[in-house]
Design a protein around this motif. Sequence first.
Motif, mmCIF file in Angstrom:
data_model
loop_
_atom_site.group_PDB
_atom_site.id
_atom_site.type_symbol
_atom_site.label_atom_id
_atom_site.label_comp_id
_atom_site.label_asym_id
_atom_site.label_seq_id
_atom_site.Cartn_x
_atom_site.Cartn_y
_atom_site.Cartn_z
ATOM 1 N N ARG A 141 46.060 36.973 37.497
ATOM 2 C CA ARG A 141 47.372 37.617 37.394
ATOM 3 C C ARG A 141 47.241 39.133 37.298
ATOM 4 N NH1 ARG A 141 49.919 33.083 33.284
ATOM 5 N NH2 ARG A 141 50.934 31.815 34.905
ATOM 6 N N GLU A 142 46.232 39.602 36.574
ATOM 7 C CA GLU A 142 46.013 41.043 36.469
ATOM 8 C C GLU A 142 45.682 41.628 37.842
ATOM 9 O OE1 GLU A 142 45.790 44.803 34.796
ATOM 10 O OE2 GLU A 142 46.495 42.928 33.875
ATOM 11 N N SER A 191 48.804 41.902 39.860
ATOM 12 C CA SER A 191 49.664 42.986 39.381
ATOM 13 C C SER A 191 49.188 44.340 39.875
ATOM 14 C CB SER A 191 49.728 42.984 37.847
ATOM 15 O OG SER A 191 48.511 43.464 37.286
#
Length: 420
Positions: A263-264, A267
């Motif tokens: 997810r990082e 992002s």
Amino acid sequence: MKTCLHGGRLFDGEKLYDGGAGILFDQRGILEVSSKDLSSAADRCVHSGRSFILPGLVDLHCDVLEKCIEMRPGVLFDPQFALAALDRRLAAAGITTFCHAVSFTDNELGLRSPNTAAQVVCDIKTFDSSPCASIRHRVHGRFEVGSDQARPIFEDLLHKGLLDLASIMDHTPGQGQFRTLEAFHRYYSGTYKLSQAETESLAKAKIHKSHSAWQNVVDLAGMVRRCHVPLLSHDDDNPAKVQLVHTLGAVGCEFPVSLEAAREAKSRSMAVLVGAPNVLRGASSNSHLSARTAVVEGVADALVSDYYPECLLQAPFLLHRLCGLPLSSALALVTSGPARLLDPHGRCGYLKPGLPADIAVVSTEGPWPSVSQLWVGGRLVYQGRSKSQPFPYCIVIPENLTEGHFPTTSHLVPSSWNRT
């Protein structure tokens, strides 16, 4: 000579056409893609029946060549022979652009020592430019953190333009792929037959160098950027590690260990690459992030075959059936998704006018999807089994297939009983 493939469902890398679409091409490239009949403009026509017409698959990471050269520890085969045999295997798997993952490390075993790895890179490039190559062979250079001897060799290959993709990997125990010393020992004892004492010595050497090694990585990453080679990071296990490699210029995160790391990466607009074998098995071989979970959570941009090329073709159809992923999205994971990372100019992974005619015709009538034809640069390089040959068995994938559970012989039944 102009060729028209038509009749099946066609995926151009973005859009999935219903049956009846066609593609017109020659050895100079793709001339037209349309839902209309293009046969009148062709010198020859091939009706694909109910098969899919897809862009040739793009694989960004697979180290299977290591096994093809060194089938058993210390049992070596000629690299050109290994490449020729693997080339035919890749064509049968529908892969038209294949990145051989070649590892550069110090004090490593097998083919991963710096000089041996450099020779393998040269062997790949020699084979790719030879008439023996059916598909497009590329090199993914993997640099191990702390590899002082490997660094000048890696940099020389970069400057010579012999690396098409680069990645940073850190196999120091306590993080990444090997979160525990036990996991480190299991891998090295199983792969290289090392004793407990030998793996402990190797682990201590890696740990000792890890604190100072990252400054070399910073310098190397800058060189990769200056050479305009895409940079990936390997086995990132937490958001902080992703943030670090992003500052170094990494544009992709391959095999994230955790969902948080994936997810990082998303992002930060980094591509996330997960393993096709992980998809088929329903679980990671290291008990890390499930590739199916990454896809369902919307954080996966591409699939790679990792160590088993034949998995790449199977994975998107399995994701469509078991996870409900739209088929166009699933097929993009093995075509345009990885292609965008390797070639921002879009010369592979798509079926668009003006692009090279790299085309896979894929049948889904058998127990597993199979390649009927593969065209590379408008040239037919592989012809699969005849449709008139019956499949004696059909694998029935249970609807309640769960993580870690995959088809076994208990699901093998005569095809006259059931056909998927």
